[in-house]
Motif scaffolding. Structure first.
Motif, PDB file in Angstrom:
ATOM      1  N   UNK A  40       6.711 -27.993  21.979  1.00 34.68           N
ATOM      2  CA  UNK A  40       7.955 -28.921  21.126  1.00 34.68           C
ATOM      3  C   UNK A  40       7.089 -29.113  19.506  1.00 34.68           C
ATOM      4  N   UNK A  41       5.742 -29.203  19.528  1.00 35.20           N
ATOM      5  CA  UNK A  41       5.118 -29.190  18.281  1.00 35.20           C
ATOM      6  C   UNK A  41       5.222 -27.787  17.521  1.00 35.20           C
ATOM      7  N   UNK A  42       4.905 -26.886  18.157  1.00 36.37           N
ATOM      8  CA  UNK A  42       5.035 -25.366  17.769  1.00 36.37           C
ATOM      9  C   UNK A  42       6.383 -25.270  16.961  1.00 36.37           C
ATOM     10  N   UNK A  43       7.518 -25.542  17.842  1.00 38.03           N
ATOM     11  CA  UNK A  43       8.967 -25.491  17.478  1.00 38.03           C
ATOM     12  C   UNK A  43       9.243 -26.141  16.306  1.00 38.03           C
ATOM     13  N   UNK A  44       8.574 -27.477  16.260  1.00 35.86           N
ATOM     14  CA  UNK A  44       8.974 -28.175  15.055  1.00 35.86           C
ATOM     15  C   UNK A  44       8.462 -27.724  13.722  1.00 35.86           C
ATOM     16  N   UNK A  45       7.207 -27.154  13.731  1.00 33.61           N
ATOM     17  CA  UNK A  45       6.589 -26.418  12.677  1.00 33.61           C
ATOM     18  C   UNK A  45       7.318 -25.308  12.415  1.00 33.61           C
ATOM     19  N   UNK A  46       7.600 -24.377  13.349  1.00 33.67           N
ATOM     20  CA  UNK A  46       8.428 -23.170  12.866  1.00 33.67           C
ATOM     21  C   UNK A  46       9.529 -23.389  12.418  1.00 33.67           C
ATOM     22  N   UNK A  47      10.292 -24.709  12.697  1.00 31.72           N
ATOM     23  CA  UNK A  47      11.500 -24.718  12.110  1.00 31.72           C
ATOM     24  C   UNK A  47      11.505 -25.192  10.791  1.00 31.72           C
ATOM     25  N   UNK A  48      10.325 -25.458   9.971  1.00 24.26           N
ATOM     26  CA  UNK A  48      10.267 -25.861   9.047  1.00 24.26           C
ATOM     27  C   UNK A  48       9.639 -24.652   8.025  1.00 24.26           C
ATOM     28  N   UNK A  49       9.336 -23.287   8.537  1.00 24.36           N
ATOM     29  CA  UNK A  49       8.968 -22.134   7.881  1.00 24.36           C
ATOM     30  C   UNK A  49       8.636 -21.233   9.000  1.00 24.36           C
ATOM     31  N   UNK A  50       7.370 -20.532   8.524  1.00 24.58           N
ATOM     32  CA  UNK A  50       6.900 -19.255   9.506  1.00 24.58           C
ATOM     33  C   UNK A  50       6.251 -19.953  10.472  1.00 24.58           C
ATOM     34  N   UNK A  51       6.285 -19.467  11.723  1.00 22.11           N
ATOM     35  CA  UNK A  51       5.704 -20.024  12.990  1.00 22.11           C
ATOM     36  C   UNK A  51       4.261 -19.941  12.920  1.00 22.11           C
ATOM     37  N   UNK A  52       3.602 -20.752  13.395  1.00 23.86           N
ATOM     38  CA  UNK A  52       2.039 -20.781  13.360  1.00 23.86           C
ATOM     39  C   UNK A  52       1.498 -19.917  14.164  1.00 23.86           C
ATOM     40  N   UNK A  53       0.171 -19.484  13.913  1.00 28.52           N
ATOM     41  CA  UNK A  53      -0.462 -18.579  14.848  1.00 28.52           C
ATOM     42  C   UNK A  53      -0.823 -19.234  16.097  1.00 28.52           C
TER      43      UNK A  53
END
Length: 252
Positions: free
Chosen positions: A137-150
């Protein structure tokens, strides 16, 4: 005012995160902190009692105080933290200013291996503490703001530590440091607060590859444990889709 990077590696318990943290510490160019946000979860909010945790009286305990400590330390040099998403979700997703300061990395391990390892140390573990759902859920929230994290997978790191970590470093803008894979320094002093969780990594000199026999034994170990503790099968079934979702984004 200087704003150095803050690299945050979001992991889950028994994901080999301490070994990866050790690599980052051995680089020698980062101010490294071990799970600072666990103080908010276990000490400030008291969600539950964490075993094998020797609370340090001078450590900030609230989310806000920990956040400010990290920002202050990043005024002096680049910072690396190893932490858990379930400590900070969902409040961190609403903290846009702080989120903008972080370079985020996610580390995952197959829960068929991490769950028995966690249960051995803490038989009262909760579904949330398995950690992979909060990470996803943390990853998806960040990916929704731009490029997916590593994302890195612990089994990949074990197979090729320098290759996988080198690819990660290129992704997040760090130079390659070959010496980081040959651990010469003593175990970090701040590991003592949770020393019971670290096992062999405190005295190890590097990461050993995972053999096919060990991989098969992990499944056998889980199956035997789930016969004795049936709810662990439910924990595995719940978290495996989140693991697969994150692993699909892994740096290779």
């Amino acid at each position: 005012m200087t704003h150095h990077p803050i690299i945050a590696m979001w992991s889950h318990p028994r994901s080999m995160s301490t070994a990866v943290e050790r690599i980052m510490r051995e680089r020698g160019d980062l101010d490294c902190l071990h799970e600072p946000f666990m103080y908010d979860y276990y000490v400030h909010r008291r969600v539950r009692t964490m075993p094998h945790f020797d609370v340090q009286p001078d450590h900030p305990v609230s989310y806000g105080a920990i956040r400010e400590m990290l920002l202050e330390r990043a005024e002096r040099q680049p910072v690396f933290i190893k932490d858990m998403s379930y400590y900070v979700m969902p409040q961190i997703t609403a903290d846009r200013d702080f989120a903008a300061r972080l370079t985020n990395v996610f580390l995952v391990r197959d829960p068929v291996a991490s769950i028995p390892s966690y249960y051995k140390l803490d038989p009262d573990l909760t579904l949330e503490e398995i950690g992979l759902e909060a990470q996803a859920r943390h990853f998806d929230a960040l990916a929704g703001e731009g490029a997916p994290p590593a994302v890195i997978v612990s089994e990949d790191v074990r197979a090729d530590p320098e290759g996988v970590m080198g690819a990660l470093w290129r992704r997040i803008g760090l130079p390659h440091v070959a010496a980081a894979f040959d651990w010469q320094n003593e175990a970090p002093k701040d590991w003592a607060q949770v020393g019971g969780w670290h096992g062999d990594v405190s005295s190890a000199k590097g990461i050993r590859p995972l053999t096919p026999e060990e991989r098969a034994a992990q499944q056998q170990s889980f199956d035997a444990l789930a016969e004795e503790v049936p709810y662990l099968q439910g924990f595995l079934d719940h978290h495996r889709p989140f693991y697969a979702h994150l692993a699909a984004h892994a740096v290779r």
